[in-house]
Design a protein around this motif. Structure first.
Motif, PDB file in Angstrom:
ATOM      1  N   PRO A   1       0.798  -1.223   0.000  1.00  0.00           N
ATOM      2  CA  PRO A   1       0.000   0.000   0.000  1.00  0.00           C
ATOM      3  C   PRO A   1       0.829   1.271   0.000  1.00  0.00           C
ATOM      4  N   GLY A   2       0.241   2.311  -0.558  1.00  0.00           N
ATOM      5  CA  GLY A   2       0.830   3.643  -0.539  1.00  0.00           C
ATOM      6  C   GLY A   2      -0.274   4.684  -0.459  1.00  0.00           C
ATOM      7  N   VAL A   3       0.077   5.942  -0.603  1.00  0.00           N
ATOM      8  CA  VAL A   3      -0.907   7.030  -0.582  1.00  0.00           C
ATOM      9  C   VAL A   3      -0.636   7.952  -1.763  1.00  0.00           C
ATOM     10  N   PRO A   4      -1.622   8.737  -2.186  1.00  0.00           N
ATOM     11  CA  PRO A   4      -1.391   9.712  -3.258  1.00  0.00           C
ATOM     12  C   PRO A   4      -0.287  10.702  -2.886  1.00  0.00           C
ATOM     13  N   MET A   5       0.337  11.280  -3.900  1.00  0.00           N
ATOM     14  CA  MET A   5       1.491  12.144  -3.671  1.00  0.00           C
ATOM     15  C   MET A   5       1.159  13.374  -2.839  1.00  0.00           C
ATOM     16  N   ASP A   6      -0.064  13.923  -2.972  1.00  0.00           N
ATOM     17  CA  ASP A   6      -0.393  15.105  -2.195  1.00  0.00           C
ATOM     18  C   ASP A   6      -0.483  14.786  -0.704  1.00  0.00           C
ATOM     19  N   ILE A   7      -1.024  13.611  -0.358  1.00  0.00           N
ATOM     20  CA  ILE A   7      -1.093  13.203   1.049  1.00  0.00           C
ATOM     21  C   ILE A   7       0.296  12.865   1.569  1.00  0.00           C
ATOM     22  N   ARG A   8       1.066  12.201   0.733  1.00  0.00           N
ATOM     23  CA  ARG A   8       2.431  11.870   1.127  1.00  0.00           C
ATOM     24  C   ARG A   8       3.244  13.134   1.408  1.00  0.00           C
ATOM     25  N   SER A   9       3.151  14.126   0.556  1.00  0.00           N
ATOM     26  CA  SER A   9       3.902  15.369   0.739  1.00  0.00           C
ATOM     27  C   SER A   9       3.485  16.092   2.009  1.00  0.00           C
ATOM     28  N   LYS A  10       2.222  15.949   2.376  1.00  0.00           N
ATOM     29  CA  LYS A  10       1.702  16.623   3.571  1.00  0.00           C
ATOM     30  C   LYS A  10       2.245  15.991   4.856  1.00  0.00           C
ATOM     31  N   HIS A  11       2.388  14.654   4.871  1.00  0.00           N
ATOM     32  CA  HIS A  11       2.729  13.946   6.112  1.00  0.00           C
ATOM     33  C   HIS A  11       4.158  13.428   6.174  1.00  0.00           C
TER      34      HIS A  11
END
Length: 608
Positions: A171-181
């Motif tokens: 699993p991963g997360v979208p780039m915008d969520i990743r950049s936020k956290h």
């Protein structure tokens, strides 16, 4: 004497504690669906696992083995390989003999597959924990499915197609969520990391304040946060928060101790929720792969969608790592046996300890394979199975990049050669960056860390060593957790004062203390023991097989005066204080938690 009484009582207690059919197993807990790629920026771990190994031929008798010249490991591997190759050269059945036979099924061609499937289907739907009525001990019964730790229901794999199931597996997360956290690994420090995760765990409570939700509920932000930093947090973050919790308890700072405990439990929930689909897919793959040990027709049971083939490769590679370690352990055991045979003086003998090899081999009637020639046979077959899988392009060539890199990297000797191969060959060919590949390998480590140690502990350790070797000389080599995890002095930020405990006079600790630190007195006591039966012997003879009376005798023997204090041997105490009692603060907190049966389903809390 007390020594003999301890052994008799222990035997009775062990007889009462044995409950057949149940073994310890980490309960399964699933993950949320992510439609993103396996790694952001990258192309796309008892009734633990029961890999059916079959019964191999018995080892040569000990006398013959010791009289023959001990050969090197390479010679034994070569002989085992040659024997298998000669077997494969034997004439095969004519094709007409196969007429009327059924085509290979998803479980493979081995008849043991049907038996294994039947045994799995006889299990309860979910793994659950219960308290045994006879002993009062907590037991675990394995189920067919991994549990969703939040909803308390079976994990559900995506029904939107195999691509979505692969996304659940890695699993991963979208780039915008990743950049936020995402943590800034180049500058982040543990206090800031903890503060950021604490904020992600907080939700608005019914009274309007911010706090931790009632477990097992968890905020969606906390799940996104862990997914964004899975490779950075993981086992090191968990251990660090655990040490800080113990430090706060030692300092008797109850408020801070509770905060760290809530933080740690929130991380457990998020980790288990994220890793559950991976564990479910591995469990499903074991049902297909386990009964087919030795079957080199890999397509008959390892084929399928990409997520299924990925699970099959991890299972096979896990078997290989496990049996290669067993071979190394068997070599050490044989070396110890040779030394013991040569040294007739008992004082000069090198003692084989439980830390070498599988300790289950010491159980009465054990069927554990641990002799070198037997381990070599099994190990050689696991290597041939992995080789057959890897050399089949339909099975291997489109696996996730981290799995294909794992296979290539483990054949390279030396850290420098590995890093050159990664930077100059593998990454350019796959059109990925070394940074993304290193992150993918670290995320694989965390997925394997969620599996049971037997048999996935060895592959987890292997991949972890690979990740560390890849990081040397890069920004990823930095480790802000080190002062907390490796600092031993009282000034270390993770230090807490350990202490010795009170132990019963017939406890296992007392037994081991006397065996280690007061051996001469114990031996003299045993030699001087009278032949007449003791009072305890008479009681046990009268009680016989009646478990209720045995329990009463054991219970009465455990009663101690209020002023009793255990005398810890000075060598083991090593200057530590006695019975400080600060661990009772944590025990009091855990006593407030609902039991497994009382735990109510939770939910993922979404907030704007």
């Amino acid at each position: 004497t007390m020594w003999r009484n301890w052994m008799l009582l222990s035997a009775g207690a062990l007889a009462l504690w044995t409950v057949e059919g149940f073994t310890s197993l980490s309960s399964g807990l699933p993950s949320r669906l992510s439609a993103g790629k396996a790694i952001s920026g990258v192309t796309t771990q008892s009734t633990s696992t029961c890999l059916y190994m079959g019964k191999l031929r018995k080892a040569r008798r000990e006398q013959d083995r010791e009289l023959k010249k001990i050969k090197g490991r390479d010679d034994r591997f070569r002989e085992a390989m040659e024997a298998l190759e000669e077997k494969e050269k034997l004439p095969k059945e004519p094709d007409d003999r196969r007429k009327g036979m059924q085509e290979p099924n998803p479980l493979g061609t081995n008849p043991a597959a049907a038996d294994m499937k039947e045994r799995v289907e006889s299990r309860p739907d979910l793994t659950y924990i219960f308290e045994d009525e006879e002993t009062g001990y907590t037991m675990v019964e394995q189920g067919r499915n991994v549990m969703n730790v939040i909803t308390r229901e079976a994990i559900k794999l995506s029904d939107q197609g195999p691509e979505y199931r692969l996304a659940q597996m890695f699993p991963g997360v979208p780039m915008d969520i990743r950049s936020k956290h995402r943590y800034n690994w180049a500058t982040c420090e543990v206090p800031d990391m903890i503060a950021q995760f604490r904020e992600a765990c907080m939700v608005t409570l019914e009274d309007g304040t911010r706090g931790y939700p009632v477990r097992p509920s968890i905020s969606n932000t906390a799940i996104d946060f862990v997914l964004s930093n899975r490779d950075i947090m993981g086992n090191r973050f968990r251990r660090t928060v655990g040490k800080l919790m113990l430090r706060a308890a030692w300092k008797e700072n109850v408020e801070k101790m509770r905060d760290y405990r809530n933080l740690l439990l929130s991380f457990f929930i998020a980790e288990n929720y994220i890793s559950a689909p991976f564990r479910q897919m591995i469990m499903d793959g074991e049902i297909r792969t386990g009964p087919n040990f030795g079957n080199l027709d890999m397509m008959s049971y390892c084929g399928g969608d990409l997520y299924q083939r990925s699970a099959s490769y991890i299972i096979l590679k896990g078997m290989q790592c496990t049996w290669e370690q067993k071979v190394r352990d068997a070599e050490k055991i044989e070396e110890i046996d040779r030394i013991n045979l040569a040294n007739k003086d008992k004082k000069k003998k090198k003692i084989s300890t439980l830390r070498i090899g599988d300790p289950r081999r010491f159980e009465p009637g054990s069927t554990v394979i641990y002799k070198l020639n037997e381990c070599l046979q099994v190990c050689t077959m696991t290597q041939k199975m992995v080789k057959a899988f890897v050399e089949n392009p339909a099975l291997f060539n489109d696996l996730p990049v981290e799995l294909r890199f794992l296979e290539a990297a483990l054949s390279i000797k030396g850290g420098t050669a590995l890093r050159k191969f990664t930077t100059n060959e593998f990454c350019p060919a796959e059109e990925i960056t070394p940074e993304a590949l290193r992150e993918g390998i670290r995320r694989l480590v965390e997925q394997l860390d969620s599996m049971y140690a037997d048999p996935y502990g060895d592959i987890r350790a292997t991949v972890d060593k690979l990740a560390k070797a890849m990081a040397v000389g890069t920004d990823d080599y930095r480790n802000p957790y080190d002062p907390y995890l490796t600092g031993l002095g009282k000034d270390a930020p993770g230090f807490f004062q350990t202490y010795t405990f009170d132990h019963h006079p017939i406890s296992l600790v007392k037994f081991l203390d006397e065996a280690q630190f007061d051996r001469e007195r114990v031996l003299a006591e045993l030699e001087a023991e009278e032949e007449e039966p003791s009072v305890l012997d008479e009681i046990i003879e009268k009680v016989g097989p009646k478990k209720e009376l045995v329990r009463e005798v054991l219970s009465a023997s455990m009663q101690l005066p209020d002023d009793y204090e255990y005398e810890t041997p000075e060598e083991r105490a090593a200057g530590r204080p006695h019975n400080l009692g600060w661990l009772d603060l944590l025990t009091a907190e855990s006593d407030k938690d609902p039991s497994f049966q009382e735990m109510k389903p939770g939910r993922i809390i979404f907030e704007d």
